[in-house]
Design an enzyme around this catalytic site. Structure first.
Site, PDB file in Angstrom:
ATOM      1  N   HIS A   1       7.063  -4.866  -3.559  1.00  0.00           N
ATOM      2  CA  HIS A   1       7.971  -4.080  -2.717  1.00  0.00           C
ATOM      3  C   HIS A   1       9.421  -4.152  -3.176  1.00  0.00           C
ATOM      4  O   HIS A   1      10.267  -3.403  -2.678  1.00  0.00           O
ATOM      5  CB  HIS A   1       7.829  -4.482  -1.240  1.00  0.00           C
ATOM      6  CG  HIS A   1       8.570  -5.713  -0.835  1.00  0.00           C
ATOM      7  ND1 HIS A   1       7.986  -6.961  -0.817  1.00  0.00           N
ATOM      8  CD2 HIS A   1       9.840  -5.885  -0.413  1.00  0.00           C
ATOM      9  CE1 HIS A   1       8.879  -7.845  -0.392  1.00  0.00           C
ATOM     10  NE2 HIS A   1      10.010  -7.218  -0.136  1.00  0.00           N
TER      11      HIS A   1
ATOM     12  N   ASP B   1       0.986  -8.035  -2.506  1.00  0.00           N
ATOM     13  CA  ASP B   1       2.394  -7.866  -2.871  1.00  0.00           C
ATOM     14  C   ASP B   1       2.752  -8.821  -4.013  1.00  0.00           C
ATOM     15  O   ASP B   1       3.450  -9.815  -3.842  1.00  0.00           O
ATOM     16  CB  ASP B   1       3.276  -8.129  -1.649  1.00  0.00           C
ATOM     17  CG  ASP B   1       4.700  -7.642  -1.818  1.00  0.00           C
ATOM     18  OD1 ASP B   1       4.964  -6.937  -2.804  1.00  0.00           O
ATOM     19  OD2 ASP B   1       5.543  -7.956  -0.945  1.00  0.00           O
TER      20      ASP B   1
ATOM     21  N   SER C   1      12.920 -11.909  -1.117  1.00  0.00           N
ATOM     22  CA  SER C   1      11.644 -11.342  -1.554  1.00  0.00           C
ATOM     23  C   SER C   1      11.431 -11.526  -3.051  1.00  0.00           C
ATOM     24  O   SER C   1      12.357 -11.385  -3.853  1.00  0.00           O
ATOM     25  CB  SER C   1      11.603  -9.846  -1.230  1.00  0.00           C
ATOM     26  OG  SER C   1      11.617  -9.627   0.158  1.00  0.00           O
TER      27      SER C   1
END
Length: 273
Positions: free
Chosen positions: A69, A116, A218
């Site tokens: 992402h 992910d 992230s």
């Protein structure tokens, strides 16, 4: 007599305090400079400069692991910086790379961030130093840390829900949350898959903050005993909430995909001889 301006100022202060203490900030501490030499800063173009967008971590001499992402549509001019502690300082340890190839897992879901995991191939191998080196990642067959186990995370992500970003690398110790809890409807419900683990650390005292990863972290690692066991994924719109702990992709579920992706490709010219 209290003026309307005073009332508005007091209300604003109350709202900031409410966000800070009810939702919690990341609650991390400054890392010792270059004590996590595997950390990578993925940076996006920002006018004539670049700004930190996501984290990552070095797993081989030309490879960085991160989250899909972070770059769902491709590199788009982003770069990777290794050997960085301060994002703004001109450190001699920094090594800057272009992204030669990006491999996003084909099973990634925009609905719940399942699968992910992504791999970046740098445009050249890095120069190993005390500030830049690889970290071992957990492979298939190894047990992931159980409920209540202390694990570590690090990054340059937001330190509060107002979007305040640090200049220096932050780190935090969090605890693995029971996956059965994260599957509850008041947590993540059906969006929480078997490829995920969740972790944070709840404050047990009054007027303190829950510890959690946040926006900008992230792609960074979740570590247990110095081994990367997870990739920071997505825990919700706000950080530090009791029922929305950070979500991490379980790396050991992707050993075959990682090995296949990183395997040297046959030289096409060799078949022509």
């Amino acid at each position: 007599m209290v003026s309307q301006k005073d009332v508005l100022v007091a209300a604003a202060v109350f709202v900031v305090a409410l966000i800070s203490h009810s939702e919690g900030i990341m609650g991390g501490t400054d890392a010792v400079a270059h004590s996590r030499p595997y950390m990578a800063s993925i940076q996006m173009p920002d006018g004539e400069n670049f700004k930190h967008e996501c984290g990552g971590f070095v797993i081989a001499d030309q490879w960085v692991m991160t989250a899909v992402h972070c770059m769902p549509t491709g590199p788009n001019g982003r770069r990777v910086v290794l050997g960085v502690h301060s994002l703004s300082a001109s450190e001699d340890t920094k090594q800057i790379f272009n992204i030669s190839e990006l491999y996003n897992h084909q099973g990634y879901s925009t609905y719940n961030y399942d699968n992910d995991i992504a791999l970046i191939k740098l445009d050249r191998p890095f120069n190993a130093s005390e500030a830049v080196t690889v970290v071992e990642f957990q492979r298939a067959g190894s047990a992931i840390p159980g409920t209540g186990t202390e694990v570590q995370t690090a990054g340059w992500g937001s330190i509060d829900n107002l979007g305040t970003r640090p200049d220096m690398l932050k780190e935090a110790v969090v605890e693995v949350v029971n996956p059965a809890l994260c599957k509850r409807s008041d947590y993540f419900g059906r969006k929480f898959s078997s490829n995920m683990m969740c972790a944070h650390k709840l404050c047990q005292e009054r007027h303190c903050d829950n510890i959690d990863s946040c926006d900008g972290d992230s792609g960074g690692p979740l570590l247990y005993n110095g081994i990367a066991v997870g990739i920071t994924s997505n825990g919700g719109k706000k950080c530090g909430q009791r029922t929305k702990p950070g979500i991490y992709t379980i790396i050991s579920h992707y050993t075959q995909w990682i090995d296949t992706t990183m395997a040297p490709q046959p030289d096409a010219t060799a078949d022509q001889d």
